[in-house]
Write an enzyme that holds these catalytic residues in place. Structure first.
Site, short mmCIF file in Angstrom:
data_model
loop_
_atom_site.label_atom_id
_atom_site.label_comp_id
_atom_site.label_asym_id
_atom_site.label_seq_id
_atom_site.Cartn_x
_atom_site.Cartn_y
_atom_site.Cartn_z
N HIS A 50 0.82 -1.21 0.00
CA HIS A 50 0.00 0.00 0.00
C HIS A 50 0.85 1.26 0.00
CE1 HIS A 50 -3.69 -2.31 1.72
NE2 HIS A 50 -3.56 -2.43 0.42
N HIS A 92 28.49 0.64 -23.88
CA HIS A 92 29.79 0.36 -24.48
C HIS A 92 30.83 -0.03 -23.44
CE1 HIS A 92 32.95 0.40 -27.46
NE2 HIS A 92 33.66 1.22 -26.73
N GLY A 93 30.84 0.63 -22.31
CA GLY A 93 31.81 0.28 -21.27
C GLY A 93 31.61 -1.13 -20.75
N GLY A 133 30.09 -3.59 -22.32
CA GLY A 133 30.41 -4.53 -23.39
C GLY A 133 31.91 -4.73 -23.54
N SER A 171 30.19 -3.33 -31.64
CA SER A 171 31.56 -3.21 -31.13
C SER A 171 32.19 -4.57 -30.90
CB SER A 171 31.57 -2.41 -29.82
OG SER A 171 31.19 -1.07 -30.05
N GLY A 173 32.58 -3.40 -41.25
CA GLY A 173 31.82 -2.30 -40.66
C GLY A 173 31.32 -1.27 -41.64
N ASP A 179 34.04 10.05 -29.49
CA ASP A 179 33.37 8.80 -29.78
C ASP A 179 33.81 7.73 -28.78
OD1 ASP A 179 31.83 6.96 -31.62
OD2 ASP A 179 33.81 6.01 -31.64
N GLY A 239 33.78 4.42 -29.01
CA GLY A 239 34.57 3.36 -29.61
C GLY A 239 35.99 3.78 -29.90
#
Length: 561
Positions: free
Chosen positions: A217, A386-387, A389, A427, A470, A540, A542
């Site tokens: 609640h 990204h970090g 990964g 990546s 790519g 960027d 990457g």
């Protein structure tokens, strides 16, 4: 977040929408805030459940064959009135009496009690099951003081199945009482819920904290603790419940219930450890539910409920039901095995002795140290992963290279394959091809045989494969804007006769400068291209991670014996 809808009309508006959406299954009670199953059943005990709204699928979403015959709805976290309960029960009753089911809250007790008295005066028999599963709300020796939370669902499921098979009112009530006596729940909140029309939650939880023993609640828990990992949270929930469980033969139903804002994936992460702990304690889940069953608007949190089974309860829980919020096919309950995926790429390995291991390990350390910054850069115009990964990919690459150190080539090929597999996404694939193709260019060479020329040629081949895969071009604000300057600088150093460490380190310096310069570019590839202006002024991610990686490798090469 803000819950959509005006406070004064929220109950009416959501109930209208619910019945409109699920009109094939439910219908409204005339002149009442209640719903009934669409198709009339043969004369049977009418199971009527209810309480305040804000808990969907409890209570209206649990109306249908095999579960509840009707549900009455109050305002948010507020008991429905006796008049509303009476009208709903009268509409659901078919001559065999009414079983009322609800959580043990004072307002519900009073209003359902008044409705029961009115039915009795009219010759309609009723019984009541008060759900009292929440172990945090009262002492074990006084269960009548405990409130009903996610265990509501488990008790209602048993009662509905008993009524559906034709049990009389006394029998339905008795088995519902047994189900309640065998059900325990313990919950935790990560954030409070926000009432309709309100701009702030009822309570807040610090980023490094969580509330144990919450209710449904909007109230906070009974104890504040530090934020736990999924594994630690599972231990906390199981440790709270195990001493409370009644004796049985080990068969249980397990319910990991989301409170409105917790994602299913997060609950599954937690459940693996729950299952491990229960199995270790000699308990065998015959059925598992992971999802939202009794929520608290948009509260962030979960609760764990356990129903201890016997033969009768197991048969009734397995019975089929069909409601908007929950369906069961009626398949027999069976032991649920523990599924555990062992990711060999991330398994612990003994540190290697070769240059590939030293170089990749150094790169891993730098990537780990900068994981948050890489994620921040990626979040400017993309999804911010990204970090994470890169860290996953580098950990897998290091582990794979250590297991396959026969040569430079095989170690780098294994590292590239593992990186792509663990990191995923664009990546992952691109870094994977850089590592693997560099290894291909060094095939047949030992560390002592690698010259600056052969290394530059290997990198040339890797970058060519990278571009082919790519489809990027210089100036599009991608990794290539650091990779290509690095490749050219390494080739230049090779032609100048520099040794390998010196050549790599100078090329890495060029990559760092090139990565920083990407802040002036606008992305033209991937998801970031849709939000190009947002990334202006930010390098960027990457290109930045590539510069970190090659810098760390250069330092490792400089330390080579």
């Amino acid at each position: 977040m803000t819950v959509l809808g005006a406070a004064e009309t929220f109950k009416r508006d959501w109930l209208d929408g619910f019945v409109t959406a699920y009109g094939r299954s439910v219908r409204k009670v005339p002149d009442a805030y209640g719903v009934l199953r669409r198709e009339d059943s043969a004369p049977k005990v009418a199971v009527v459940i209810g309480g305040g709204c804000g808990h969907y699928p409890a209570f209206a979403g649990l109306v249908g064959p095999g579960l509840a015959d009707g549900a009455v709805v109050g305002d948010v976290f507020t008991s429905p009135s006796a008049e509303q309960v009476y009208r709903t029960a009268r509409a659901a009753e078919s001559g065999a009496g009414v079983l009322f089911g609800y959580g043990n809250y004072q307002g519900d007790v009073l209003h359902f009690g008044l409705a029961a008295r009115r039915l009795a005066a009219e010759g309609v028999e009723s019984r009541t099951i008060l759900v009292t599963d929440d172990i945090a709300s009262g002492p074990a020796d006084a269960p009548e003081k405990r409130r009903g939370v996610a265990g509501d669902f488990l008790v209602f499921k048993i009662a509905g199945a008993a009524a559906e098979r034709g049990d009389d009112l006394a029998a339905v009530h008795a088995v519902a009482e047994k189900a309640n006596a065998n059900t325990r729940t313990f919950g935790v909140a990560f954030g409070g819920c926000t009432l309709p029309g309100a701009s702030a939650p009822l309570f807040t939880v610090g980023e490094s904290e969580m509330e144990l023993g919450l209710g449904i609640h909007g109230e906070p828990g009974v104890r504040t603790v530090g934020r736990l990992s999924a594994r630690e949270l599972a231990d906390e929930l199981v440790d709270g419940l195990l001493p409370e469980l009644p004796a049985g033969d080990g068969r249980v139903v397990v319910l990991l219930n989301g409170l409105g804002r917790t994602k299913y994936e997060e609950m599954f992460v937690t459940y693996t450890r729950v299952h491990e702990r229960l199995a270790a304690a000699g308990l065998g889940p015959l059925h598992t539910e992971v999802g939202e069953f009794v929520t608290s608007l948009d509260m962030a949190g979960v609760s764990l409920s356990i129903l201890v089974l016997d033969d009768e309860l197991a048969e009734l829980y397995a019975a089929p039901c069909d409601t908007p919020g929950y369906r069961s096919t009626g398949a027999a309950l069976a032991q649920v095995p523990l599924e555990s995926t062992v990711d060999s790429l991330l398994a612990e390995t003994v540190p290697g002795q070769g240059i590939v291991d030293r170089a990749l390990t150094a790169a891993l350390h730098d990537i780990e140290a900068n994981e948050a910054e890489l994620g921040r850069l990626d979040a400017v115009a993309a999804d911010g992963d990204h970090g994470l990964g890169m860290t996953r990919g580098m950990r897998a690459a290091v582990a794979a290279a250590r297991r396959d150190e026969d040569s430079l080539s095989t170690a780098l090929l294994a590292a590239g394959t593992a990186f792509a597999d663990a990191a995923g996404g664009a990546s992952g694939a691109l870094y994977g091809v850089l590592l693997a193709e560099t290894g291909a260019g060094l095939r047949g060479l030992s560390g002592e045989e690698v010259t600056t020329e052969t290394l530059a040629s290997a990198v040339d081949g890797a970058v060519k494969a990278f571009v082919e895969l790519g489809k990027a071009e210089p100036g599009e604000k991608t990794m290539l804007d650091a990779i290509e300057p690095f490749r050219l600088a390494l080739r230049e150093q090779a032609e100048a006769g520099a040794d390998v460490p010196q050549a790599w380190q100078k090329a890495a310096q060029v990559a760092v400068s090139a990565a920083e310069a990407t802040a002036d570019l606008l992305p033209a590839k991937g998801r970031a291209a849709r939000l190009a202006k947002r990334s202006e002024g930010h390098p960027d991610p990457g290109a930045t991670s590539f510069a970190l990686l090659v810098t760390a490798v250069g330092q490792a090469l400089g330390k080579e014996d």
